[in-house]
Design a protein around this motif. Structure first.
Motif, short mmCIF file in Angstrom:
data_model
loop_
_atom_site.label_atom_id
_atom_site.label_comp_id
_atom_site.label_asym_id
_atom_site.label_seq_id
_atom_site.Cartn_x
_atom_site.Cartn_y
_atom_site.Cartn_z
N LEU A 7 0.83 -1.21 0.00
CA LEU A 7 0.00 0.00 0.00
C LEU A 7 0.86 1.25 0.00
O LEU A 7 0.62 2.20 -0.77
N ILE A 8 1.89 1.27 0.86
CA ILE A 8 2.70 2.48 1.02
C ILE A 8 3.59 2.72 -0.20
O ILE A 8 3.70 3.86 -0.68
N VAL A 9 4.20 1.67 -0.72
CA VAL A 9 5.21 1.84 -1.77
C VAL A 9 4.58 1.82 -3.16
O VAL A 9 4.80 2.72 -3.98
N ASP A 10 3.78 0.80 -3.46
CA ASP A 10 3.29 0.60 -4.82
C ASP A 10 1.95 1.30 -5.08
O ASP A 10 1.80 2.02 -6.07
N LYS A 11 1.00 1.09 -4.20
CA LYS A 11 -0.36 1.55 -4.50
C LYS A 11 -0.51 3.06 -4.37
O LYS A 11 -1.14 3.71 -5.22
N LEU A 12 0.03 3.64 -3.31
CA LEU A 12 -0.10 5.08 -3.16
C LEU A 12 0.58 5.84 -4.29
O LEU A 12 0.17 6.96 -4.63
N ALA A 13 1.62 5.25 -4.87
CA ALA A 13 2.27 5.89 -6.02
C ALA A 13 1.31 6.00 -7.21
O ALA A 13 1.50 6.87 -8.07
N MET A 14 0.28 5.15 -7.26
CA MET A 14 -0.69 5.21 -8.35
C MET A 14 -1.62 6.41 -8.24
O MET A 14 -2.39 6.68 -9.16
N LEU A 15 -1.57 7.12 -7.12
CA LEU A 15 -2.34 8.35 -7.00
C LEU A 15 -1.73 9.49 -7.82
O LEU A 15 -2.43 10.45 -8.17
N ARG A 16 -0.43 9.40 -8.11
CA ARG A 16 0.25 10.51 -8.77
C ARG A 16 -0.36 10.84 -10.15
O ARG A 16 -0.64 12.01 -10.43
N PRO A 17 -0.53 9.85 -11.07
CA PRO A 17 -1.13 10.22 -12.36
C PRO A 17 -2.51 10.85 -12.22
O PRO A 17 -2.85 11.78 -12.97
N TRP A 18 -3.30 10.36 -11.28
CA TRP A 18 -4.62 10.95 -11.06
C TRP A 18 -4.51 12.39 -10.59
O TRP A 18 -5.23 13.28 -11.06
N LEU A 19 -3.61 12.66 -9.66
CA LEU A 19 -3.45 14.02 -9.16
C LEU A 19 -2.90 14.96 -10.23
O LEU A 19 -3.26 16.13 -10.27
N ARG A 78 -9.00 -5.84 -9.03
CA ARG A 78 -8.34 -7.15 -9.06
C ARG A 78 -6.83 -7.00 -9.19
O ARG A 78 -6.06 -7.78 -8.61
N GLN A 79 -6.38 -6.01 -9.93
CA GLN A 79 -4.94 -5.78 -10.06
C GLN A 79 -4.33 -5.39 -8.71
O GLN A 79 -3.27 -5.86 -8.33
N MET A 80 -5.04 -4.54 -7.95
CA MET A 80 -4.55 -4.13 -6.62
C MET A 80 -4.46 -5.33 -5.69
O MET A 80 -3.49 -5.48 -4.93
N ASP A 81 -5.46 -6.20 -5.72
CA ASP A 81 -5.44 -7.40 -4.87
C ASP A 81 -4.25 -8.29 -5.21
O ASP A 81 -3.61 -8.85 -4.32
N GLU A 82 -3.95 -8.41 -6.50
CA GLU A 82 -2.84 -9.28 -6.90
C GLU A 82 -1.49 -8.68 -6.49
O GLU A 82 -0.56 -9.42 -6.13
N ILE A 83 -1.37 -7.35 -6.51
CA ILE A 83 -0.13 -6.71 -6.05
C ILE A 83 0.09 -7.02 -4.57
O ILE A 83 1.20 -7.36 -4.15
N THR A 84 -0.98 -6.91 -3.77
CA THR A 84 -0.87 -7.22 -2.34
C THR A 84 -0.48 -8.67 -2.12
O THR A 84 0.38 -8.99 -1.30
N SER A 85 -1.11 -9.57 -2.87
CA SER A 85 -0.83 -11.00 -2.73
C SER A 85 0.61 -11.32 -3.07
O SER A 85 1.29 -12.08 -2.37
N LEU A 86 1.13 -10.72 -4.14
CA LEU A 86 2.50 -10.99 -4.55
C LEU A 86 3.50 -10.45 -3.53
O LEU A 86 4.51 -11.09 -3.23
N ASN A 87 3.23 -9.28 -2.97
CA ASN A 87 4.11 -8.73 -1.94
C ASN A 87 4.11 -9.61 -0.69
O ASN A 87 5.16 -9.84 -0.08
N ALA A 88 2.94 -10.09 -0.31
CA ALA A 88 2.86 -10.97 0.86
C ALA A 88 3.65 -12.25 0.63
O ALA A 88 4.35 -12.74 1.53
N LEU A 89 3.54 -12.80 -0.57
CA LEU A 89 4.29 -14.01 -0.89
C LEU A 89 5.80 -13.76 -0.82
O LEU A 89 6.55 -14.58 -0.28
N LEU A 90 6.24 -12.61 -1.33
CA LEU A 90 7.67 -12.30 -1.32
C LEU A 90 8.21 -12.19 0.10
O LEU A 90 9.25 -12.78 0.43
N VAL A 91 7.50 -11.46 0.97
CA VAL A 91 7.95 -11.31 2.35
C VAL A 91 7.96 -12.66 3.06
O VAL A 91 8.88 -12.99 3.82
N ASP A 92 6.94 -13.46 2.83
CA ASP A 92 6.87 -14.78 3.46
C ASP A 92 8.03 -15.66 3.03
O ASP A 92 8.67 -16.33 3.85
N ARG A 93 8.36 -15.64 1.74
CA ARG A 93 9.45 -16.49 1.25
C ARG A 93 10.81 -15.98 1.71
O ARG A 93 11.71 -16.78 1.99
#
Length: 544
Positions: A120-132, A188-203
């Motif tokens: 959320l902090i690194v990847d998703k919030l950065a997606m606010l920039r084009p909108w702003l 769905r794209q946002m959910d997949e980003i979260t899932s992939l980050n969780a997998l990376l930290v877990d591994r």
């Protein structure tokens, strides 16, 4: 599930502080686009004069077109600068809020994983920039510029105005229909980003086990599958974006083509209507042809920014979900204050479903809080430190522990947690940034931690990192005791300071705590370690 109204309210709240800058950016964008009308008029006048052989002051026409072009470019850059500043402010504030909330999760909260928070902090919030950067100027332009061009076109030819009035509104209608699919795809794209980050930290946390179990290929295959799924969902978002662009370009091309056909036949004399009774001149025809693409340009910009808005709504939904997780309220403001002193009194203390015995701990006492796991020993320590809200009365002397007095209470207190945390600075800065060397040496001797510092590669200048890399758990706790000794606290709260330590290391930690107590500090320890409990003269049973 969040509603569109909630996400819009969240986005509106995010942009409230820099709203003035966003309005300036939008105003600059509108003015820059509106200046195309006099610039196009000058161009049409010059081209018509050249085509008809009329007298033309070329220098003035060139200066006018160039001057208006520079003005438009300057306004565009000024508006973009304002939007960039606003975007940095919004994203920075949102990241700071998320970090603060992550640090203050309530103990009972079903908190998101650290990977989800990081995504959320690194990847998703950065997606606010084009909108702003694009949505607010585009929305302002589409509300003003097409109407302005429509009015000018109607003034020249009602047929030209009618062409634009019919073809223009079709674009937002189709964009709204496509936007429904874009919203679901972005979520769905946002959910997949979260899932992939969780997998990376877990591994990453299980790398040693993965190597021991020879599961490297299985791990990589899992990563490939998740990455392919994220790629597929990202491509679906892009397909929708390209589809919407194709629809937009189709209707824009039809509108410009109809305008060109009408102007062309009118100048050839094949059409003698639509120009308010007088034949259309060459200059008017060129002017209308220059205005037609400019009429659709704000609609193009809104279409491009529409997908940024959909992505921002998906980010806002995740922000709402993050805010829905309970956050512990910490008493006090965290500022400097004079310390309190006196007997610690607890009456009728209850936290959630836990109830605690009444306590009276005199200054200089050493008390062990005992009881089974889950009885609330750590919770009681946090309540005594004012770190979590509670029902009941906690007093220090004659002063109640409240939001107004918590800073004074904590000013004379030190806490030794079970899981030691260091700042990512040097060891000297972690212990005390301004203490002289002799005081640091004395504190290290008290905690029996001088040998630890001596073997570190850079001594007190070593960076241990937040997890204390380079020292064991027992060594980290002895360094924490040294840090507490440098503060010379009146009260020390220690949570399971000897947990998971061998006898020799535990004895060193216990000896350090006893030395702090002999110097006059009140010692309150939560523990189920019989070695430590036996060293303390008083024992209080906590049963929740």
């Amino acid at each position: 599930m969040t509603s569109p109204r909630q996400t819009e309210a969240t986005l509106s709240a995010l942009t409230a502080p820099p709203r003035r800058r966003l309005r300036r950016a939008a105003a600059a964008a509108v003015l820059a686009e509106a200046l195309w009308l006099p610039q196009a008029a000058l161009l049409a006048w010059a081209l018509a004069a050249m085509a008809t052989g009329a007298a033309l002051q070329t220098g003035w026409a060139i200066l006018g077109v160039a001057g208006l072009g520079c003005a438009r470019a300057g306004l565009g850059m000024a508006g973009a600068a304002q939007a960039e500043i606003a975007a940095d402010a919004v994203i920075g504030a949102a990241r700071a809020e998320c970090l603060e909330r992550a640090d203050r999760r309530a103990p009972e909260a079903d908190a998101p994983s650290s990977a989800a928070t990081a995504a959320l902090i690194v990847d998703k919030l950065a997606m606010l920039r084009p909108w702003l950067l694009r949505w607010h100027p585009a929305r302002a332009r589409v509300a003003v510029v097409p109407l302005l061009i429509l009015a000018v076109s109607f003034a020249i030819s009602w047929i030209a105005g009618l062409i634009l009035a019919i073809s223009g509104p079709l674009i937002p209608v189709f964009m709204a229909l496509i936007g429904l699919a874009a919203r679901d795809a972005s979520a769905r794209q946002m959910d997949e980003i979260t899932s992939l980050n969780a997998l990376l930290v877990d591994r990453l946390g299980a790398l040693v086990d993965i190597r021991l179990l020879e599961a490297r290929e299985a791990m990589l295959e899992d990563f490939r599958a998740r990455a392919d799924r994220l790629r597929a969902r990202t491509m679906r978002v892009l397909r929708i974006a390209f589809l919407s662009s194709a629809v937009l370009e189709l209707f824009a091309a039809l509108g410009v083509a109809m305008m060109a056909v009408y102007v062309g036949f009118s100048l050839l004399g094949a059409l003698n209507f639509g120009a308010w009774g007088a034949p259309m001149t060459m200059g008017e025809g060129i002017f209308l042809l220059l205005l037609a693409p400019a009429f659709f340009q704000p609609l193009r910009d809104v279409a491009a920014a529409w997908h940024d808005r959909i992505a921002a709504q998906a980010v806002a939904a995740d922000l709402l979900a993050d805010r829905a997780v309970p956050v512990a309220r910490i008493l006090g403001q965290g500022g400097p204050a004079l310390p309190l002193s006196g007997t610690i009194t607890v009456r009728g203390l209850a936290i959630r479903d836990l109830r605690f015995p009444d306590l009276d701990i005199a200054p200089g006492e050493a008390v062990a809080l005992t009881g089974p796991s889950g009885a609330g020993k750590t919770t009681l320590l946090l309540a005594l430190a004012g770190m979590i809200p509670s029902h009941g009365a906690i007093r220090v002397g004659d002063v109640a522990l409240t939001d107004a007095t918590a800073d004074r209470w904590r000013a004379g207190m030190a806490m030794i947690p079970q899981r030691v945390h260091f700042l990512d600075f040097t060891l000297r800065e972690n212990l005390s940034a301004d203490a002289p060397d002799d005081r640091i040496a004395a504190a290290l001797d008290l905690a029996q931690a001088a040998p630890i510092v001596a073997r570190l590669p850079q001594g007190l200048g070593t960076r241990l990192g937040e997890q204390g890399a380079g020292v064991s758990g027992g060594e980290a706790r002895r360094l924490t005791i040294a840090r507490a000794a440098l503060r010379a606290p009146a009260v020390i709260l220690a949570d399971e300071p000897t947990a998971d330590l061998d006898d020799a290391t535990a004895a060193q930690v216990i000896a350090g705590l006893r030395r702090l107590h002999r110097q006059g500090a009140t010692l309150i320890v939560a523990s189920h370690d019989p070695r430590l409990i036996a060293e303390l003269p008083r024992r209080i049973e906590v049963r929740g």
